[in-house]
Design a protein around this motif. Structure first.
Motif, PDB file in Angstrom:
ATOM      1  N   ASN A 167     -25.447  56.155 -22.982  1.00 62.69           N
ATOM      2  CA  ASN A 167     -26.393  55.015 -22.917  1.00 62.69           C
ATOM      3  C   ASN A 167     -26.269  54.448 -21.579  1.00 62.69           C
ATOM      4  O   ASN A 167     -25.168  54.637 -20.725  1.00 62.69           O
ATOM      5  CB  ASN A 167     -26.527  54.141 -24.159  1.00 62.69           C
ATOM      6  N   LYS A 168     -26.792  53.276 -21.182  1.00 60.22           N
ATOM      7  CA  LYS A 168     -26.841  52.704 -20.000  1.00 60.22           C
ATOM      8  C   LYS A 168     -25.229  52.355 -19.667  1.00 60.22           C
ATOM      9  O   LYS A 168     -24.719  51.970 -18.838  1.00 60.22           O
ATOM     10  CB  LYS A 168     -27.674  51.452 -19.832  1.00 60.22           C
ATOM     11  N   HIS A 169     -24.839  51.658 -21.008  1.00 60.30           N
ATOM     12  CA  HIS A 169     -23.183  51.029 -20.807  1.00 60.30           C
ATOM     13  C   HIS A 169     -22.244  52.091 -21.070  1.00 60.30           C
ATOM     14  O   HIS A 169     -21.274  51.906 -21.533  1.00 60.30           O
ATOM     15  CB  HIS A 169     -23.341  49.962 -21.916  1.00 60.30           C
ATOM     16  N   TYR A 170     -22.467  53.389 -20.920  1.00 61.38           N
ATOM     17  CA  TYR A 170     -21.606  54.408 -21.041  1.00 61.38           C
ATOM     18  C   TYR A 170     -20.984  54.709 -22.370  1.00 61.38           C
ATOM     19  O   TYR A 170     -19.847  55.328 -22.713  1.00 61.38           O
ATOM     20  CB  TYR A 170     -20.196  54.370 -20.235  1.00 61.38           C
ATOM     21  N   ALA A 171     -21.894  54.351 -23.654  1.00 61.16           N
ATOM     22  CA  ALA A 171     -21.444  54.900 -24.749  1.00 61.16           C
ATOM     23  C   ALA A 171     -22.417  55.977 -25.183  1.00 61.16           C
ATOM     24  O   ALA A 171     -23.327  56.283 -25.093  1.00 61.16           O
ATOM     25  CB  ALA A 171     -22.023  53.422 -25.631  1.00 61.16           C
ATOM     26  N   ALA A 172     -21.356  56.844 -25.944  1.00 63.74           N
ATOM     27  CA  ALA A 172     -22.139  58.200 -26.503  1.00 63.74           C
ATOM     28  C   ALA A 172     -23.214  57.992 -27.555  1.00 63.74           C
ATOM     29  O   ALA A 172     -22.884  57.308 -28.493  1.00 63.74           O
ATOM     30  CB  ALA A 172     -21.045  59.052 -26.837  1.00 63.74           C
ATOM     31  N   ILE A 173     -24.360  58.342 -27.301  1.00 65.60           N
ATOM     32  CA  ILE A 173     -25.340  58.352 -28.445  1.00 65.60           C
ATOM     33  C   ILE A 173     -25.906  59.578 -28.916  1.00 65.60           C
ATOM     34  O   ILE A 173     -26.280  59.680 -29.822  1.00 65.60           O
ATOM     35  CB  ILE A 173     -26.556  57.413 -27.509  1.00 65.60           C
ATOM     36  N   ARG A 174     -25.671  60.769 -28.198  1.00 64.35           N
ATOM     37  CA  ARG A 174     -26.417  61.918 -28.848  1.00 64.35           C
ATOM     38  C   ARG A 174     -25.776  63.277 -27.848  1.00 64.35           C
ATOM     39  O   ARG A 174     -25.484  63.028 -26.977  1.00 64.35           O
ATOM     40  CB  ARG A 174     -28.013  62.074 -29.053  1.00 64.35           C
ATOM     41  N   VAL A 175     -26.147  64.303 -28.308  1.00 66.10           N
ATOM     42  CA  VAL A 175     -26.073  65.502 -27.552  1.00 66.10           C
ATOM     43  C   VAL A 175     -27.397  66.393 -27.462  1.00 66.10           C
ATOM     44  O   VAL A 175     -28.268  66.363 -28.383  1.00 66.10           O
ATOM     45  CB  VAL A 175     -24.960  66.429 -28.110  1.00 66.10           C
ATOM     46  N   VAL A 176     -27.449  66.716 -26.325  1.00 74.24           N
ATOM     47  CA  VAL A 176     -29.056  67.434 -26.064  1.00 74.24           C
ATOM     48  C   VAL A 176     -28.724  68.476 -25.330  1.00 74.24           C
ATOM     49  O   VAL A 176     -27.926  69.116 -24.856  1.00 74.24           O
ATOM     50  CB  VAL A 176     -29.912  66.696 -25.312  1.00 74.24           C
ATOM     51  N   SER A 177     -29.955  69.576 -25.369  1.00 69.67           N
ATOM     52  CA  SER A 177     -29.855  70.901 -24.647  1.00 69.67           C
ATOM     53  C   SER A 177     -29.830  70.642 -23.229  1.00 69.67           C
ATOM     54  O   SER A 177     -30.265  69.734 -22.604  1.00 69.67           O
ATOM     55  CB  SER A 177     -31.116  71.578 -25.188  1.00 69.67           C
TER      56      SER A 177
END
Length: 211
Positions: free
Chosen positions: A17-27
């Motif tokens: 996210n904007k604050h460098y926190a991991a939120i998901r994995v995408v293709s």
């Protein structure tokens, strides 16, 4: 739009996210769509520093790396140029954190158990595995993380509708609910996803694999 070998097109990209926190994995395709729309930037980790690139600067960097570091990257081909597959992107305007738990599904159970039968310990292709209720459903066994394990066909037939104790079989490990997506855990064991590790804190983030 893109072409390339299957390993490149099947790669995945960690989203921050904007604050460098991991939120998901995408293709890879989804990652480049976000880049095209100026909704994200690429984050490269080099010498413990975070370097950011928009699509055009990444294209220029890819042109340089294709000449001198081609073997160190996966590549996709566009009409007029090649692009190195990024490992991490950061959303420029999204601040929220994920709250969803790890999904209880067949893929995540296989990933948690590493495609290994939890009775004989042998590893099998997914097509040769089934799911076993440790305490059978006919005996009130729940469909839960702690009561379902990977099982090969032979062990499943041998166990039948009994408990492991009754069938004189032992589990090689105690099943638990993962703290984060076991699919992501498997990817962290690959060197090409090594840059993800510093963004994924097992105490806080559940990173869910999405298309």
């Amino acid at each position: 739009m893109f072409s390339g070998d299957h390993s490149a097109l099947d790669s995945h990209v960690l989203v921050l996210n904007k604050h460098y926190a991991a939120i998901r994995v995408v293709s890879v395709r989804r990652a480049f769509t976000l880049l095209f729309k100026d909704m994200a930037e690429i984050i490269a980790v080099e010498d413990s520093q975070y370097l950011s690139y928009d699509f055009e600067s990444w294209r220029q960097l890819s042109d340089h790396r294709s000449k001198y570091q081609h073997d160190r990257h996966d590549w996709i081909r566009c009409v007029k140029f090649e692009l190195a597959v990024p490992r991490i992107i950061r959303l420029l305007f999204y601040e929220r954190l994920p709250r969803q738990p790890v999904k209880f599904n067949r893929r995540n159970i296989f990933a948690r158990d590493g495609n290994r039968c939890q009775y004989c310990g042998e590893k099998f292709p997914t097509s040769e595995l089934s799911l076993d209720h440790i305490v059978p459903r006919s005996r009130g066994g729940a469909a839960s993380w702690t009561n379902i394990v990977c099982c090969c066909v032979e062990c499943n037939v041998r166990k039948g509708g009994r408990t492991p104790h009754e069938a004189h079989m032992r589990l090689i490990s105690e099943p638990v609910k993962p703290k984060r997506s076991p699919v992501v855990t498997l990817r962290l064991s690959s060197e090409k996803y090594a840059s993800w590790k510093q963004f994924i804190d097992t105490a806080y983030w559940n990173v869910e694999l999405k298309d």
